[in-house]
Design a protein around this motif. Structure first.
Motif, PDB file in Angstrom:
ATOM      1  N   UNK A   1       0.821  -1.213   0.000  1.00 45.72           N
ATOM      2  CA  UNK A   1       0.000   0.000   0.000  1.00 45.72           C
ATOM      3  C   UNK A   1       0.856   1.265   0.000  1.00 45.72           C
ATOM      4  N   UNK A   2       2.159   1.142   0.297  1.00 46.23           N
ATOM      5  CA  UNK A   2       3.047   2.301   0.348  1.00 46.23           C
ATOM      6  C   UNK A   2       3.948   2.393  -0.882  1.00 46.23           C
ATOM      7  N   UNK A   3       3.715   1.528  -1.867  1.00 49.49           N
ATOM      8  CA  UNK A   3       4.624   1.436  -3.013  1.00 49.49           C
ATOM      9  C   UNK A   3       4.679   2.709  -3.844  1.00 49.49           C
ATOM     10  N   UNK A   4       3.636   3.533  -3.788  1.00 48.93           N
ATOM     11  CA  UNK A   4       3.616   4.760  -4.590  1.00 48.93           C
ATOM     12  C   UNK A   4       4.331   5.925  -3.908  1.00 48.93           C
ATOM     13  N   UNK A   5       4.691   5.755  -2.648  1.00 46.94           N
ATOM     14  CA  UNK A   5       5.380   6.824  -1.930  1.00 46.94           C
ATOM     15  C   UNK A   5       6.841   6.913  -2.354  1.00 46.94           C
TER      16      UNK A   5
ATOM     17  N   UNK B   1      -5.503   2.071  -1.848  1.00 46.64           N
ATOM     18  CA  UNK B   1      -4.912   0.743  -1.675  1.00 46.64           C
ATOM     19  C   UNK B   1      -5.488   0.053  -0.436  1.00 46.64           C
ATOM     20  N   UNK B   2      -5.709   0.827   0.621  1.00 44.70           N
ATOM     21  CA  UNK B   2      -6.317   0.261   1.832  1.00 44.70           C
ATOM     22  C   UNK B   2      -7.735  -0.221   1.518  1.00 44.70           C
ATOM     23  N   UNK B   3      -8.489   0.568   0.742  1.00 45.60           N
ATOM     24  CA  UNK B   3      -9.846   0.168   0.369  1.00 45.60           C
ATOM     25  C   UNK B   3      -9.835  -1.090  -0.494  1.00 45.60           C
ATOM     26  N   UNK B   4      -8.882  -1.188  -1.417  1.00 45.24           N
ATOM     27  CA  UNK B   4      -8.759  -2.389  -2.242  1.00 45.24           C
ATOM     28  C   UNK B   4      -8.475  -3.602  -1.368  1.00 45.24           C
ATOM     29  N   UNK B   5      -7.627  -3.408  -0.366  1.00 45.49           N
ATOM     30  CA  UNK B   5      -7.288  -4.501   0.540  1.00 45.49           C
ATOM     31  C   UNK B   5      -8.520  -4.961   1.323  1.00 45.49           C
ATOM     32  N   UNK B   6      -9.302  -4.011   1.811  1.00 45.62           N
ATOM     33  CA  UNK B   6     -10.513  -4.353   2.554  1.00 45.62           C
ATOM     34  C   UNK B   6     -11.552  -5.007   1.646  1.00 45.62           C
TER      35      UNK B   6
END
Length: 230
Positions: A14-18, A126-131
């Motif tokens: 979820x942090x890959x875009x940072x 990304x968090x929403x996709x994970x949920x």
């Protein structure tokens, strides 16, 4: 317990875009710990709301029936997170989490995690996709438990592991070899049932056991056994 080998969040999906400097701002606020196999990471009764990131290793998410039977919900590996539900809605933990192997895990305070989501909308997505994936997986599991017999549920669990393993044409390699007790917990059945199903599939030539892996030699047939019943 020795210090974690990995103390950065570079492999967290979820942090890959940072950018590295953006990610570093959040890394330094994490607390790091190495967990040994079977060590408790989160207790379902805990009131904490921290979010956990797996830099290395694997954890198992479990729940318990009223009678105390353990039910495995999922295994999470490197690059994933857990504990975000409590951080988002402020309610108690929904499951217990234990380390399945040596694991280096970062713990982030809920306030810091919510700041991360507010500051970077793509992280929130990304968090929403994970949920969403958790909901879909849970839905499939509910349907299986409601409609499939014990043998078919074991077929389904084996197929799930085959899908996430290494695949070559019609062959899938599951490594390490699935533990009967863990499969039984996932399929809500007994070790004896799992053993019988694996033996039956072996006799039919659908699976075979090697030194360090369980090989599904006919993936299409295993998939058919599950999908036909569904």
């Amino acid at each position: 317990m020795s210090a974690p080998q990995v103390q950065n969040l570079s492999n967290i999906k979820i942090l890959s875009s940072l950018a590295p400097e953006q990610r570093r701002d959040f890394e330094i606020s994490c607390r790091w710990k190495r967990f040994a196999p079977e060590e408790l990471v989160i207790d379902q009764s805990a009131i904490s709301r921290d979010v956990y990131f797996i830099a290395r290793g694997r954890v198992r998410v479990v729940n318990f029936t009223v009678g105390g039977k353990e039910v495995t919900l999922d295994d999470l590996g490197p690059g994933t997170l857990f504990g975000e539900l409590a951080a988002i809605d402020g309610r108690p933990r929904s499951s217990t989490v234990v380390a399945a192997e040596d694991s280096d895990i970062a713990k982030m305070a809920p306030e810091r995690f919510l700041k991360l989501m507010r500051q970077y909308p793509f992280v929130s997505l990304e968090v929403m996709k994970n949920l969403a994936n958790v909901i879909r997986t849970s839905t499939d599991r509910i349907v299986d438990l409601s409609t499939l017999g014990a043998n078919n549920r074991v077929h389904g669990e084996l197929l799930r592991q085959a899908r996430t393993g290494r695949r070559e044409n019609n062959i899938a390699i599951i490594r390490p070899i699935p533990v009967h007790g863990e499969m039984a917990s996932r399929a809500s059945t007994t070790r004896e049932t799992v053993a019988c199903v694996i033996s039956d599939l072996t006799r039919k030539g659908i699976v075979k056991r090697e030194r360090d892996a369980l090989v599904v030699t006919d993936y299409a047939m295993l998939e058919s056994l599950v999908e036909d019943v569904r």
